[in-house]
Design a protein around this motif. Structure first.
Motif, PDB file in Angstrom:
ATOM      1  N   LYS A  90       0.825  -1.207   0.000  1.00  0.00           N
ATOM      2  CA  LYS A  90       0.000   0.000   0.000  1.00  0.00           C
ATOM      3  C   LYS A  90       0.862   1.261   0.000  1.00  0.00           C
ATOM      4  CE  LYS A  90      -2.352  -0.658   3.851  1.00  0.00           C
ATOM      5  NZ  LYS A  90      -1.751  -1.896   4.377  1.00  0.00           N
ATOM      6  N   ASN A  91       2.089   1.116   0.464  1.00  0.00           N
ATOM      7  CA  ASN A  91       2.908   2.306   0.695  1.00  0.00           C
ATOM      8  C   ASN A  91       4.240   2.297  -0.044  1.00  0.00           C
ATOM      9  OD1 ASN A  91       1.319   3.875   2.608  1.00  0.00           O
ATOM     10  ND2 ASN A  91       1.500   2.047   3.859  1.00  0.00           N
ATOM     11  N   GLU A  93       5.526   4.300  -2.138  1.00  0.00           N
ATOM     12  CA  GLU A  93       6.243   5.570  -2.196  1.00  0.00           C
ATOM     13  C   GLU A  93       7.083   5.804  -0.939  1.00  0.00           C
ATOM     14  OE1 GLU A  93       4.022   8.735  -3.856  1.00  0.00           O
ATOM     15  OE2 GLU A  93       5.192  10.261  -2.836  1.00  0.00           O
ATOM     16  N   ARG A  94       6.568   5.335   0.177  1.00  0.00           N
ATOM     17  CA  ARG A  94       7.277   5.560   1.425  1.00  0.00           C
ATOM     18  C   ARG A  94       8.357   4.514   1.656  1.00  0.00           C
ATOM     19  NH1 ARG A  94       6.263   4.494   6.809  1.00  0.00           N
ATOM     20  NH2 ARG A  94       4.273   3.486   6.469  1.00  0.00           N
ATOM     21  N   GLU A 122      -7.750  -1.453  -1.369  1.00  0.00           N
ATOM     22  CA  GLU A 122      -7.673   0.015  -1.386  1.00  0.00           C
ATOM     23  C   GLU A 122      -7.616   0.556  -2.810  1.00  0.00           C
ATOM     24  OE1 GLU A 122      -6.908   2.345   1.303  1.00  0.00           O
ATOM     25  OE2 GLU A 122      -6.288   1.067   2.965  1.00  0.00           O
ATOM     26  N   VAL A 260      -3.982   4.075  -8.980  1.00  0.00           N
ATOM     27  CA  VAL A 260      -4.890   4.026  -7.825  1.00  0.00           C
ATOM     28  C   VAL A 260      -6.303   4.344  -8.255  1.00  0.00           C
ATOM     29  CG1 VAL A 260      -5.329   4.883  -5.510  1.00  0.00           C
ATOM     30  CG2 VAL A 260      -2.998   4.856  -6.398  1.00  0.00           C
TER      31      VAL A 260
ATOM     32  N   ILE B 172      11.320  12.229   7.942  1.00  0.00           N
ATOM     33  CA  ILE B 172      11.791  11.557   6.726  1.00  0.00           C
ATOM     34  C   ILE B 172      11.341  10.101   6.745  1.00  0.00           C
ATOM     35  CG2 ILE B 172      13.831  10.805   5.436  1.00  0.00           C
ATOM     36  CD1 ILE B 172      15.242  13.356   6.447  1.00  0.00           C
ATOM     37  N   ALA B 173      11.492   9.456   7.918  1.00  0.00           N
ATOM     38  CA  ALA B 173      11.099   8.047   8.032  1.00  0.00           C
ATOM     39  C   ALA B 173       9.614   7.864   7.740  1.00  0.00           C
ATOM     40  CB  ALA B 173      11.425   7.530   9.434  1.00  0.00           C
ATOM     41  N   MET B 174       8.804   8.851   8.114  1.00  0.00           N
ATOM     42  CA  MET B 174       7.367   8.732   7.878  1.00  0.00           C
ATOM     43  C   MET B 174       7.004   9.066   6.436  1.00  0.00           C
ATOM     44  SD  MET B 174       5.651  10.232  11.331  1.00  0.00           S
ATOM     45  CE  MET B 174       6.811  11.424  11.883  1.00  0.00           C
ATOM     46  N   GLY B 175       7.993   9.497   5.681  1.00  0.00           N
ATOM     47  CA  GLY B 175       7.717   9.855   4.294  1.00  0.00           C
ATOM     48  C   GLY B 175       7.033  11.202   4.179  1.00  0.00           C
ATOM     49  N   VAL B 195      -0.369  10.070   5.110  1.00  0.00           N
ATOM     50  CA  VAL B 195       0.518  10.294   3.979  1.00  0.00           C
ATOM     51  C   VAL B 195       0.441   9.042   3.136  1.00  0.00           C
ATOM     52  CG1 VAL B 195       2.912  10.536   3.265  1.00  0.00           C
ATOM     53  CG2 VAL B 195       2.087  11.825   5.206  1.00  0.00           C
ATOM     54  N   GLY B 196       0.034   9.173   1.881  1.00  0.00           N
ATOM     55  CA  GLY B 196      -0.198   7.977   1.083  1.00  0.00           C
ATOM     56  C   GLY B 196      -1.284   7.169   1.763  1.00  0.00           C
ATOM     57  N   LYS B 197      -1.015   5.887   1.993  1.00  0.00           N
ATOM     58  CA  LYS B 197      -2.022   5.073   2.664  1.00  0.00           C
ATOM     59  C   LYS B 197      -1.663   4.844   4.132  1.00  0.00           C
ATOM     60  CE  LYS B 197      -4.752   4.288  -0.828  1.00  0.00           C
ATOM     61  NZ  LYS B 197      -6.143   4.753  -0.819  1.00  0.00           N
ATOM     62  N   SER B 198      -0.639   5.521   4.617  1.00  0.00           N
ATOM     63  CA  SER B 198      -0.243   5.302   6.010  1.00  0.00           C
ATOM     64  C   SER B 198      -0.754   6.419   6.899  1.00  0.00           C
ATOM     65  CB  SER B 198       1.282   5.275   6.153  1.00  0.00           C
ATOM     66  OG  SER B 198       1.849   4.550   5.134  1.00  0.00           O
TER      67      SER B 198
END
Lengths: 643, 215
Positions: A90-91, A93-94, A122, A260, B172-175, B195-198
């Motif tokens: 899901k993430n 990008e991160r 999702e 998405v 930064i770690a959390m994006g 942020v995004g899906k988090s």
């Protein structure tokens, strides 16, 4: 044997994958930071045997928490043949920035897009083939909890190419010239690419700086000169610049490979909001506490304990064993070792199996369910403001709640707290004011049916928790805690995982408790034979009487030195025989709750915090417990309260 | 009349030394014949006290100097965060840039930037009238996450990078990096953003380091 290391952000399912590959079991939950230790297992993949290493979660190769440092050390020291980077699909990008860092470091890497089912729900569609092409490494989609994708992963491990490409310059950093410059000066060999060493040096990585200082004795001053010069040219910290530029590349990739679709707001999402909204969140919290009480306090500590204690032990085991032993062994002294008042079976085994086991088992079942739903991070966010007052942050809720299960495990989990200050305060509060499930269960049973007693007990213990927390946060120097926590989606717990987890925890617990209880029985027996026991009971009688308790309760407190729950169980016997009621019962229970931590918790505190700190804590707690007991007794008797 | 660039710079230097760093004596070397100095004396912004030729700011001069510093630091913020100016050039460019931000324009820039508290080097930006207004009516383009409306989509503009380094590393770690879309889901008892899906729960300290722009 070839080594495979599993890495990735917290709560993406590394441990589930580890379990699937090795057929072993390490604890799995739905919150970041479940794994605090490195687990190793073996797996046969194709024809070859591999060692699989599971690591705590890491967000990037530039560590900020202790867990991240542990995980990175594994990467640096184990020389893995293959790294499996597990990410939450899901993430993307991160999480891709870490993939790129692994590649830049020169690790042969496979990317696992885990939790694909949630991503699909999702509305996220990932073009895996294109992602493979973009990154130049194998990409596997998986739902590791159901085993989906595990076979493909194994095949990809077998067919993993011997040679991997070079990822220097995969991202065009504005620092490129400086990185290359430092790279060319590094002469020694490193466990990661020199490119990455240079990059980490520029980002003020302490550990890497030390490593380079050791290996580049002659060049080091020159290298740090370059680093200093580059740093002074930039306004923002270099770690930020590097992260920005890496993110830029990641965004390009994600735009190409991810589509998405707008997804509907799900029931889970609504429920999730309700747990976090303070108006509904606190009532939900109270409801959970109530259910927990019904299950552990009533079903576990009363119904099950009663049945095991009175029926199984009282009517069957104890009479049978006593008869057997007395008929086999003619000497009273030897009989006492096994049966009668303090025998291994009639006391040690009975406490462990009939009183402690049902309580601990029910607590861990309930706790596992709560863990797997993902509720704990929500509780952490609700409670952060209050915890700040006692020098902790919301994150500490996890060790504290776990402490109600087993304080020893909880002390180990305090590792997930970031500052030394928080770790010490949390360990201290765990040792002082958090009764473990075994103890709590016995206490609940002791106070059951008397609401005022229970209310005063809970009030006193809670005030001490807050007051001592507040005072230690004032006394302890150090940085103010910062709170941040990922809030995972609410998930329906898997029964198999709840049961396996409960089983491993109870097993761990019993292994811990059984020998101790048996040893206690044996020591008491030796004490009785040598008359030392009577002496100790008499000694213990003084502080016990000072706080207004009957002399007989000294024995229970002596048990308390082995484990607090053992001591509480001793009180249980006293209450049953009518020696202990009303105010003295309350005072005894309060003192026992605060009483010194059990041997296992103490040794875990020594291991995690050091001998000096642990001794200081114990040295404070022992007199403090009696002091509070004495004060409560004084107040209640002065006021003439009868309970 | 407007001051020359050089005069403004002298005022800035004086303010930093005397007001911000609270030094007794000013290190600024004086050339009595310097046109800019003469001009400042004539306008009543500074006084030169004999016998040691010490320069002091008058009340009027102090206000003007404070405003110069404000313009300089705002210019830096603008150049670094929004215009992505190459770092070496920041100081030089903003030295020139600041002189354009006259009367009112500085407040507009300040509003655009969400009334930042510090320059990119971490030095405080003196508050202007707009900052005080802003505390009353929240009409801003860029604002700290703590002030963003719930469930309103926004994009991260910049991070307060001179905070404790650990804070930055966590973001930064959390994006939570510039250009990323972000939504605030709730602000009490903790800030929760997506942020995004988090989703992440953070405290006020962290949330106020993220500056966002509504989209």
């Amino acid at each position: 044997m070839r080594k495979i290391v599993l890495v990735g952000s917290p709560n993406v399912g590394k441990s589930v994958l580890f379990n699937a590959l090795t057929k072993k079991y390490v604890t799995v939950s739905n919150y970041p930071g479940t794994t605090v230790e490195v687990s190793r297992g073996k797996a046969k993949i194709g024809e070859a045997e591999y060692q699989i290493i599971d690591t705590p979660g890491m967000y990037s190769l530039l560590p900020i928490t202790e867990e991240e440092r542990v995980a990175r050390r594994i990467l640096l020291e184990e020389k893995p043949d293959l790294v499996i980077h597990v990410i939450d699909a899901k993430n993307l990008e991160r999480m891709l920035p870490l993939t790129i860092q692994l590649l830049e470091s020169g690790f042969p890497t496979i990317l696992v897009l885990n939790i694909m089912d949630e991503a699909e729900k999702e509305g996220i569609i990932i073009n895996k083939n294109l992602l493979e092409k973009e990154l130049g490494i194998p990409v596997v989609g998986a739902v590791s909890i159901t085993g989906e994708g595990i076979e493909e992963l194994k095949n990809r491990i077998i067919s993993f190419p011997q040679k991997t490409r070079d990822y220097e310059g995969f991202i065009s950093y504005s620092l490129k010239d400086e990185i290359e410059n430092i790279e060319s000066i590094l002469t020694s060999s490193y466990p990661i690419s020199k490119w990455m060493v240079a990059l980490l040096l520029l980002q003020e990585d302490e550990e890497i700086r030390k490593m380079v200082e050791e290996r580049e004795k002659n060049n080091f001053p020159y290298i740090s000169q370059i680093v200093e010069k580059v740093r002074s040219r930039y306004v923002n910290p270099l770690s930020y610049e590097v992260a920005l530029q890496r993110q830029h590349k990641v965004r390009e990739i994600v735009e190409k490979v991810v589509k998405v679709k707008e997804a509907k707001v799900t029931f889970q999402e609504i429920l999730s909001r309700l747990t976090m909204n303070p108006l509904t969140g606190f009532p939900i919290f109270l409801l959970i506490i109530y259910l927990l009480y019904e299950f552990v306090g009533v079903f576990g500590a009363q119904i099950s304990v009663d049945f095991l204690e009175k029926t199984i032990f009282g009517q069957y085991i104890n009479p049978f064993v006593t008869k057997l032993v007395t008929s086999l062994i003619p000497w009273k002294i030897v009989q006492d070792l096994f049966v009668h008042e303090y025998g291994i079976i009639t006391l040690g085994m009975r406490y462990a199996v009939a009183i402690i086991l049902p309580i601990v088992a029910t607590f861990f079942i309930a706790f596992s369910i709560i863990e797997d739903t993902g509720y704990l991070p929500r509780l952490a966010m609700l409670i952060d403001r209050m915890f700040k007052k006692i020098g902790l942050n919301g994150r500490a809720v996890i060790p504290i709640v776990l402490g109600f299960g087993c304080d020893t495990m909880a002390v180990m989990v305090t590792r997930t707290l970031e500052t030394k200050r928080e770790r010490i305060i949390a360990s201290f509060l765990l040792a002082l004011a958090i009764p473990c499930s075994a103890q709590l269960g016995v206490i609940l049973a002791l106070l059951s049916g008397n609401a005022p007693l229970f209310a005063i007990w809970a009030g006193v213990i809670a005030s001490i928790f807050v007051l001592i927390g507040y005072l230690s946060s004032k006394i302890m120097p150090g940085e103010k805690p910062i709170f941040y926590m990922e809030v995972p989606p609410l998930r329906l717990p898997k029964i198999s995982n709840v049961l396996t987890k409960t089983y491993t925890r109870v097993e761990w617990y019993l292994k811990e408790v059984f020998p101790l209880f048996i040893m206690a029985s044996v020591l008491i027996w030796i004490g009785k034979v040598t008359r030392l026991f009577d002496l100790l009971v008499r000694l213990m009688g003084y502080p016990v009487q000072w706080i207004g308790l009957p002399k007989d309760s000294a024995v229970a407190f002596l048990f308390g030195f082995f484990r607090r729950d053992f001591g509480a169980a001793g009180l249980f016997d006293l209450k049953r025989s009518g020696v202990l009621t009303g105010v003295p019962l309350l005072v005894a229970v309060i003192t026992m709750t605060l009483f010194i931590p059990c041997i296992a918790q103490f040794s875990m505190t020594v291991k995690e915090r050091g001998l000096k700190t642990a001794l200081l804590m114990a040295g404070f707690i022992f007199p403090f417990a009696f002091l509070i007991g004495g004060i409560v007794n004084l107040i209640l008797t002065t006021l003439g309260v009868s309970l | 009349m407007t001051l020359s660039d050089r005069a403004e710079e002298i005022l800035e230097a004086l303010w930093i030394e005397l007001v911000e760093e609270k030094k007794e004596i000013c290190r600024v070397s004086i050339l009595k014949d310097d046109e800019a100095i003469k001009n400042l004396v004539r306008l009543g912004y500074i006084e030169i006290k004999s016998p040691q030729n010490q320069i002091q700011l008058t009340k009027k001069g102090e206000a003007e100097a404070r405003s110069c510093v404000r313009r300089h630091r705002l210019a830096e913020r603008l150049l670094v965060d929004i215009l992505d100016c190459k770092k070496k050039l920041v100081h030089e460019t903003s030295c020139k840039f600041e002189h354009f931000l006259h009367k009112g324009l500085d407040d507009n820039i300040c509003t655009l930037l969400g009334h930042p508290r510090t320059c990119p080097h971490g030095k405080p930006i003196p508050e202007g009238p707009c900052c005080k207004d802003a505390k009353r009516k929240p009409e801003k383009l860029i604002m700290p996450l703590t002030e963003l409306e719930i469930n309103r989509k926004a994009r991260i503009s910049y991070l307060q990078t001179q905070e404790r380094n650990v804070v930055l590393q966590k973001l930064i770690a959390m994006g939570a990096l510039p250009m990323t879309e972000i939504t605030l889901l709730q602000r009490f008892p903790s800030y929760v953003f997506q942020v995004g899906k988090s989703k992440f729960a953070v405290d006020r300290e962290l949330a106020s380091c993220i500056y966002v722009r509504v989209i």
